[in-house]
Design an enzyme around this catalytic site. Structure first.
Site, short mmCIF file in Angstrom:
data_model
loop_
_atom_site.label_atom_id
_atom_site.label_comp_id
_atom_site.label_asym_id
_atom_site.label_seq_id
_atom_site.Cartn_x
_atom_site.Cartn_y
_atom_site.Cartn_z
N ASP A 101 0.86 -1.19 0.00
CA ASP A 101 0.00 0.00 0.00
C ASP A 101 0.89 1.24 0.00
O ASP A 101 2.09 1.16 0.30
CB ASP A 101 -0.96 0.02 1.20
CG ASP A 101 -0.25 0.04 2.54
OD1 ASP A 101 0.83 -0.61 2.67
OD2 ASP A 101 -0.74 0.70 3.47
N GLU A 166 0.00 -0.99 5.75
CA GLU A 166 1.10 -0.44 6.54
C GLU A 166 0.92 1.06 6.78
O GLU A 166 1.19 1.55 7.86
CB GLU A 166 2.44 -0.70 5.84
CG GLU A 166 3.65 -0.57 6.77
CD GLU A 166 4.20 0.85 6.87
OE1 GLU A 166 4.97 1.12 7.81
OE2 GLU A 166 3.86 1.70 6.02
N GLU A 167 0.45 1.77 5.75
CA GLU A 167 0.29 3.22 5.88
C GLU A 167 -0.96 3.55 6.71
O GLU A 167 -1.28 4.72 6.93
CB GLU A 167 0.21 3.87 4.50
CG GLU A 167 1.40 3.61 3.58
CD GLU A 167 2.73 4.19 4.06
OE1 GLU A 167 2.78 4.75 5.17
OE2 GLU A 167 3.73 4.06 3.32
N ASP A 196 12.15 -1.49 4.16
CA ASP A 196 11.15 -0.41 4.17
C ASP A 196 11.71 0.84 4.86
O ASP A 196 11.00 1.55 5.54
CB ASP A 196 9.88 -0.91 4.88
CG ASP A 196 8.71 0.06 4.75
OD1 ASP A 196 8.72 0.88 3.82
OD2 ASP A 196 7.81 0.00 5.61
N HIS A 229 -18.27 32.94 17.96
CA HIS A 229 -17.62 34.16 17.51
C HIS A 229 -17.11 34.90 18.75
O HIS A 229 -17.84 35.07 19.71
CB HIS A 229 -18.66 35.00 16.76
CG HIS A 229 -18.08 36.19 16.07
ND1 HIS A 229 -17.74 37.34 16.74
CD2 HIS A 229 -17.78 36.41 14.78
CE1 HIS A 229 -17.26 38.22 15.87
NE2 HIS A 229 -17.27 37.68 14.68
N THR A 334 -11.93 35.30 13.83
CA THR A 334 -12.11 35.48 15.27
C THR A 334 -13.06 34.44 15.85
O THR A 334 -14.06 34.76 16.45
CB THR A 334 -12.64 36.89 15.55
OG1 THR A 334 -13.80 37.10 14.74
CG2 THR A 334 -11.60 37.94 15.24
N ARG A 347 8.96 10.38 21.00
CA ARG A 347 9.72 9.28 20.41
C ARG A 347 10.39 8.53 21.55
O ARG A 347 11.10 9.13 22.36
CB ARG A 347 10.79 9.83 19.46
CG ARG A 347 10.21 10.52 18.24
CD ARG A 347 9.71 9.52 17.22
NE ARG A 347 8.87 10.17 16.21
CZ ARG A 347 8.28 9.50 15.23
NH1 ARG A 347 8.40 8.18 15.14
NH2 ARG A 347 7.54 10.12 14.37
N SER A 420 9.74 5.27 13.66
CA SER A 420 9.21 4.02 14.18
C SER A 420 8.77 3.15 13.03
O SER A 420 8.16 3.64 12.09
CB SER A 420 7.99 4.29 15.06
OG SER A 420 8.30 5.24 16.03
N HIS A 448 6.48 9.43 1.28
CA HIS A 448 5.40 10.22 1.89
C HIS A 448 5.36 11.67 1.41
O HIS A 448 4.46 12.40 1.79
CB HIS A 448 5.48 10.23 3.43
CG HIS A 448 5.29 8.88 4.04
ND1 HIS A 448 4.71 8.72 5.27
CD2 HIS A 448 5.59 7.64 3.58
CE1 HIS A 448 4.68 7.42 5.56
NE2 HIS A 448 5.21 6.75 4.55
#
Ligand SMILES: [Zn+2]
Ligand SMILES: [Zn+2]
Ligand SMILES: [Zn+2]
Ligand SMILES: [Zn+2]
Lengths: 478, 478
Positions: A101, A166-167, A196, A229, A334, A347, A420, A448
């Site tokens: 994928d 995987e994605e 990969d 608002h 606003t 991480r 990762s 990506h």
């Protein structure tokens, strides 16, 4: 047979590229449900190629996604395939993991060419999936094909686990691996190789023995159901955005270079050993080029190249990715959003416990939220996947290094990555065998991103690297 | 003539609605350059109607917008029009301000009907611009038309200033007002009436004598030119998003209910007088309904209804509107934006000085940024427009109140608003005359939202209110 293989690869080059073009043309975007049929088509193509090469292939259905409206979408199958060595059971088995994928892509994002038409420009093969991860899994198939064409028996059994989600967080892969590793298809695997990831530079190959893990956090503060608002409601309500800002400030207040939360900072990382320091010595890494690639940031954190690499690979880091809610476009609106969600991640590195990290972060958020005395409601959700570390001195890595040395003429760097790849830790844990990341693409491949590419050289040499590696690991195992 | 006018309005109702439909069908979205021709078409339509009613109208070009690529777009014209009373120069002159441009709208945003097709459902006229501000300016024209149809002379001179860039910061209006107020078209105006706001409730008319001002802030922190992946760069650079979070936390750290920055908080607002407190006494305001309309927020700030209204109208407030940069969609993306911009604003009240507010906020941002010791670059830009306050006891307001009492049978509330309509302060300042906000629409009209509407009742009664007001102000002026 090394030189025969080289000749054959040169002869077959245009065929390998045509086949990659065929694979790239299939929009197997797993995150886009309108592309689900394409994901199945991509699995069919791989299945067909594997069987044509004499392998056996099984398209395993692993489950479905159910939408809020009740509609169901089958998940793309996981391909479990096998090529047997001359004398099965006496030869070791290498499991190759990859995914078919791809990330979404649209020409409007800034692609110079159609992302789903493989385009060769200046020796680079541009297209979505060219390097992540269609090119690499195809290179494995052609490495096996060469054995057939040269009438060689495979020196090892080669199994494939090729997934199509995987994605999209590898949904349901976990269960499949659990099932198949207990007396199933994956029960007699000796080595795992994952293709990969990418070189650390554009010109020197590497083998990757470590990855950081990842703890993710969604911190939502909700007041009401509507965007308001500020001219009408400003001053009349406790604004969720203000709460979220204070919460994100609390988790990130330690500033740049470390994390000030218990169980999360540098102190909780495994101490550096001399052996580890040794591994950093020969590594080819140009910090100035890295700074430039980062969009010319004014400075890197780290006094020298080793420190920058360690910050990147073996120390934890906290990043705030953005806030959902409010106005995030250009200009000014606003608005007071009815709810806002801060998204950040840490991480993780060896020595850190994901659950402890999640709990400690939540404690900081809860303490700060209590201080705010807000009428709103805070909800925190989190996930974590732990860091992964292999032993780069084991035979698997030595075989990978030998293959790269033969093809590229240089000893590869032994590297880690700051990102990762949860499947690395997962496979190592479930199968209990050494796992190696053997990247074929370069640091500038742009997985990506727009204009993703794989260099023609890397694709073709990649076939030879994998061909050579199979011989090396067979010898090393003897 | 009050009853004759009423009859005529009933007879003409379908014509008034057809004409509003004609106006709503023109996509005069000033923020969308692809609609610029429609803005001109809308000005043409008003110009034609005014001339058909016996007025004189001038479409004044005020300048152009220049894009980065050098292309130029003329700004929509400001219509300066005049209807003379029977004996000019002896009668006072009322200037009506309104705008014919509208907010963007698309059915996909959640409209139940096509936003540019006026649709009557249950006595409500849905469509973009129905209440903001095409309906109200059309009501003025029909109030004048009634005089013609009843063969009455106008009791006062009526001038119009109708702009087409209100939703785009009234670009260039300032210069025009400056020019025309010094011996020009606007030099002999006695009263200003603005019909571009809304009742505080759905059922009770009001006159608005005060508005908060607005100071806006863009606080950008920039590291590099690219969005980075936290797996690759996390830990290696000072992240702009983290800096922005700390900066926004510093300006908002005082929490809910006040602003902890010098010159910005409640202490800098004009103290409450007894006369002011008096004005709040009769006001119809249902805090519980207000809380519900806010999307059922858990609580309002303020112990009682008067305090909530004061928080809304006469105390400053700080809102963080969002962050540009990073990932603000659903789900999770482990990005590190190369730059991030925090956007926030402070509603200003009488007693506060916009420039002092801007400077004080910048000082807090600079102090905090220095503490962060970040390698990144911070840029702060700001604007401010001051609060506006009129004297609700003057003849202008008494005439407005008398007209509303005759039409609706209730004495209108004298109210303020928490929002900003910069033109109110601008006109009062440039022309040096009393200015009144005379809203025709209801609190739930949804200006700027999907499903914007004006109730048929408010539109038609609005014509009568304006017809009646012209007689009242003529008498009051005598
Ligand atoms: Zn991948
Ligand atoms: Zn990927
Ligand atoms: Zn308006
Ligand atoms: Zn508006």
């Amino acid at each position: 047979m090394f030189n025969e293989a080289r000749k054959l690869i040169n002869t077959n080059a245009h065929i390998y590229i045509e086949r990659l073009a065929e694979a790239v043309a299939i929009r197997s975007v797993s995150t886009d449900l309108s592309c689900r049929d394409d994901c199945f088509a991509m699995a069919d193509l791989l299945h067909r190629w594997i069987e044509e090469l004499g392998g056996s292939s099984d398209k395993v259905l692993v489950g479905f996604q159910e939408l809020d409206d009740g509609s169901r979408y089958d998940l793309p199958p996981v391909i479990l395939a096998e090529f047997s060595a001359g004398k099965p059971r006496q030869k070791p088995t290498v499991l190759v993991y990859g995914h078919y994928d791809v990330q979404p892509a649209a020409e409007a994002d800034g692609w110079s060419t159609d992302p789903f038409t493989l385009s060769e420009v200046d020796g680079k093969l541009y297209g979505r999936g060219s390097t992540d991860d269609k090119g690499p899994i195809l290179a494995w198939l052609w490495a096996i094909e060469i054995h057939r064409e040269l009438e060689l028996e495979l020196p090892v059994n080669v199994k494939f686990c090729l997934e199509g989600m995987e994605e999209s967080n590898s949904e349901c892969l976990d269960d499949l691996l659990e099932r198949e590793s207990k007396g199933g298809f994956l029960s007699n695997v000796d080595y795992v190789v994952i293709t990969d990831n990418y070189w650390v530079t554009t010109d020197k190959p590497c083998l990757t023995y470590g990855l950081r893990g990842l703890a993710t956090f969604h911190c939502e503060v909700k007041a009401g159901t509507q965007t308001l608002h500020s001219g009408v409601y400003g001053g009349c309500i406790a604004e969720p955005m203000t709460d979220v800002i204070q919460l994100l400030a609390a988790v990130s207040e330690y500033g740049h270079g470390d994390i000030g939360i218990e169980n999360c900072g540098r102190k909780s990382a495994t101490p550096i050993t001399e052996a580890e320091t040794e591994l950093y010595k020969g590594i080819t890494f140009d910090a100035e080029a890295f700074r430039h690639e980062a969009g010319d940031v004014p400075a890197l954190l780290g006094e020298n190249e080793k420190e920058v690499l360690m910050n990147r690979w073996r120390y934890p880091s906290l990043s705030i990715h953005g806030i959902e809610g409010g106005y995030s476009g250009e200009g000014f609106k606003t608005v007071i959003p009815g709810a806002a969600t801060g998204k950040f991640s840490i991480r993780l590195v060896p020595g850190q416990d994901g659950k402890a990290v999640e709990e400690s972060v939540k404690a900081v958020l809860e303490k700060r939220f209590a201080e705010l005395k807000s009428a709103n409601k805070m909800t925190v959700t989190s996930t974590s996947s732990k860091a992964w570390l292999a032993d780069p001195r084991c035979p698997l890595y030595q075989s990978g290094a030998a293959a790269l040395l033969k093809v590229y003429g240089v000893k590869p760097d032994l590297t880690r990555e700051g990102g990762s790849i949860p499947v690395a830790g997962l496979l190592q844990e479930k199968l209990g065998v050494e796992t190696m990341l053997l990247p074929l693409g370069q640091s500038d491949d742009g997985a990506h991103s727009e204009n993703e590419k794989m260099s023609k050289r890397n694709y073709l040499q990649g076939v030879q690297v994998l061909f050579t590696f199979l011989g090396e690991i067979a010898r090393a195992h003897e």
